[in-house]
Design an enzyme around this catalytic site. Structure first.
Site, PDB file in Angstrom:
ATOM      1  N   ASP A  30       0.820  -1.210   0.000  1.00  0.00           N
ATOM      2  CA  ASP A  30       0.000   0.000   0.000  1.00  0.00           C
ATOM      3  C   ASP A  30       0.860   1.269   0.000  1.00  0.00           C
ATOM      4  OD1 ASP A  30      -2.353   1.406  -0.012  1.00  0.00           O
ATOM      5  OD2 ASP A  30      -2.654   1.293   2.146  1.00  0.00           O
ATOM      6  N   ASN A  78     -10.975  -3.135  -6.103  1.00  0.00           N
ATOM      7  CA  ASN A  78     -10.234  -2.082  -6.823  1.00  0.00           C
ATOM      8  C   ASN A  78     -10.899  -1.643  -8.129  1.00  0.00           C
ATOM      9  OD1 ASN A  78      -6.903  -3.185  -5.792  1.00  0.00           O
ATOM     10  ND2 ASN A  78      -8.204  -1.584  -4.920  1.00  0.00           N
TER      11      ASN A  78
HETATM   12  C1  FPP Z   1      -1.883  -0.019  -3.461  1.00  0.00           C
HETATM   13  O1  FPP Z   1      -1.446   1.320  -3.373  1.00  0.00           O
HETATM   14  C2  FPP Z   1      -1.278  -0.647  -4.622  1.00  0.00           C
HETATM   15  C3  FPP Z   1      -1.967  -1.224  -5.653  1.00  0.00           C
HETATM   16  C4  FPP Z   1      -3.435  -1.330  -5.683  1.00  0.00           C
HETATM   17  C5  FPP Z   1      -1.247  -1.781  -6.797  1.00  0.00           C
HETATM   18  C6  FPP Z   1      -0.085  -2.621  -6.432  1.00  0.00           C
HETATM   19  C7  FPP Z   1       0.828  -2.778  -7.572  1.00  0.00           C
HETATM   20  C8  FPP Z   1       2.180  -2.758  -7.490  1.00  0.00           C
HETATM   21  C9  FPP Z   1       2.941  -2.592  -6.258  1.00  0.00           C
HETATM   22  C10 FPP Z   1       3.046  -2.913  -8.653  1.00  0.00           C
HETATM   23  C11 FPP Z   1       3.448  -4.333  -8.883  1.00  0.00           C
HETATM   24  C12 FPP Z   1       2.408  -4.901  -9.721  1.00  0.00           C
HETATM   25  C13 FPP Z   1       2.262  -6.149 -10.056  1.00  0.00           C
HETATM   26  C14 FPP Z   1       1.235  -6.482 -11.036  1.00  0.00           C
HETATM   27  C15 FPP Z   1       3.054  -7.245  -9.519  1.00  0.00           C
HETATM   28  P1  FPP Z   1      -2.534   2.465  -3.490  1.00  0.00           P
HETATM   29  O2  FPP Z   1      -2.706   2.773  -4.929  1.00  0.00           O
HETATM   30  O3  FPP Z   1      -3.776   2.029  -2.787  1.00  0.00           O
HETATM   31  O4  FPP Z   1      -1.810   3.623  -2.758  1.00  0.00           O
HETATM   32  P2  FPP Z   1      -2.502   4.718  -1.809  1.00  0.00           P
HETATM   33  O5  FPP Z   1      -2.928   4.010  -0.557  1.00  0.00           O
HETATM   34  O6  FPP Z   1      -1.381   5.659  -1.562  1.00  0.00           O
HETATM   35  O7  FPP Z   1      -3.643   5.335  -2.570  1.00  0.00           O
END
Ligand code: FPP
Length: 258
Positions: A30, A78
């Protein structure tokens, strides 16, 4: 983005006792969006950095002997994100798999997808199948990639299949127990989660591996995922190794005041 090496130069690998190490680590990566926005960048730039962090963490796990890592890339919830971000994460997942499957294979990692088929892009499914096929005989570590995954959805899907098999006469209602449910989950031979790590400062599980994490130890990191490193993974392992896991059991530890 294949500049991640299994062993990072100048990095001292801790020697953990194998029997004390968490066997299976689940990770909620996250904080990508916040990391990017803090730098006046669009959220998607954070996901891009997240890719190399994930590879670094897998490498760090391999270095100390972790046998299984599960990472939450896209949840069944998501889909509520903006269409542009959903499109980005789908295309990005497809590309990450195409880019990284050879290196994961070289490292001896077996890739396994966990999640639901409906709505998932065909091209993502295709890349997942390719990666699974290429790496299926690897035994050094299993890497479960959760895409279009939800813990409740997983249990509901298992219940549906169990009900089908009861109707077909393959299974008797009286035989259904906890191990039956485990067998009907997305990855039937998954080990229970020992250590559950979430980055980004939030302290919740967000529906990740609900069944499998029933007795997991939790480690919440304030770091945003793009700032996380293999050293942070080792720190979480160290914290885990100091925990007293009782699995519901208890023993007297009477303190003597004499
Ligand atoms: C959560 O951060 C992250 C995600 C929903 C995507 C995760 C993807 C990766 C780490 C890249 C690697 C990908 C693969 C396919 C292996 P958020 O977007 O919820 O962040 P926030 O809490 O700051 O909004």
């Amino acid at each position: 983005m294949n500049d991640i090496s299994l062993h990072r130069k100048g990095c001292v690998v801790p020697s953990f006792k194998k029997e004390l190490l968490p066997q299976h680590i689940a990770i909620v990566m996250d904080g990508n969006g916040r990391w990017a926005n803090e730098r006046s960048l669009p959220r998607t730039e954070g996901h891009k950095v997240g890719e190399s962090v994930l590879l670094d963490v897998i490498a760090g796990g391999l270095e100390v002997g972790v046998k299984e890592i599960s990472a939450f890339a896209f949840s069944t919830e998501n889909w509520k994100r903006s269409p542009a971000e959903v499109r980005f994460i789908m295309g990005f997942s497809r590309d990450v798999l195409a880019r990284q499957r050879d290196i994961l294979h070289e490292w001896g990692v077996k890739v396994r997808w966990i999640g639901r088929k409906p709505r998932l892009w065909e091209t993502v499914l295709h890349q997942l199948k390719e990666a699974e096929e290429l790496t299926k005989n690897n035994t050094r570590m299993t890497f479960n990639l959760a895409i279009n995954y939800g813990g409740r959805a997983e249990i509901a899907d298992a219940a549906q299949q169990i009900a089908n098999d009861v109707t077909l006469g393959v299974l008797k209602t009286s035989d259904i127990d906890e191990s039956t449910i485990s067998r009907y989950l997305y990855a039937p031979f998954m080990n229970d989660v020992d250590l559950f790590i979430r980055t980004g400062g939030e302290q919740r599980t967000s529906n990740f591996l609900m069944w499998e994490s029933a007795y997991a130890e939790f480690f919440f990191s304030e770091k945003l995922w793009p700032d996380f490193t293999r050293e942070d993974l080792w720190e979480a392992c160290e914290a885990y190794m100091c925990r007293d896991r009782r699995f519901g059991g208890a023993v007297d530890k009477v303190v003597s005041h004499s």
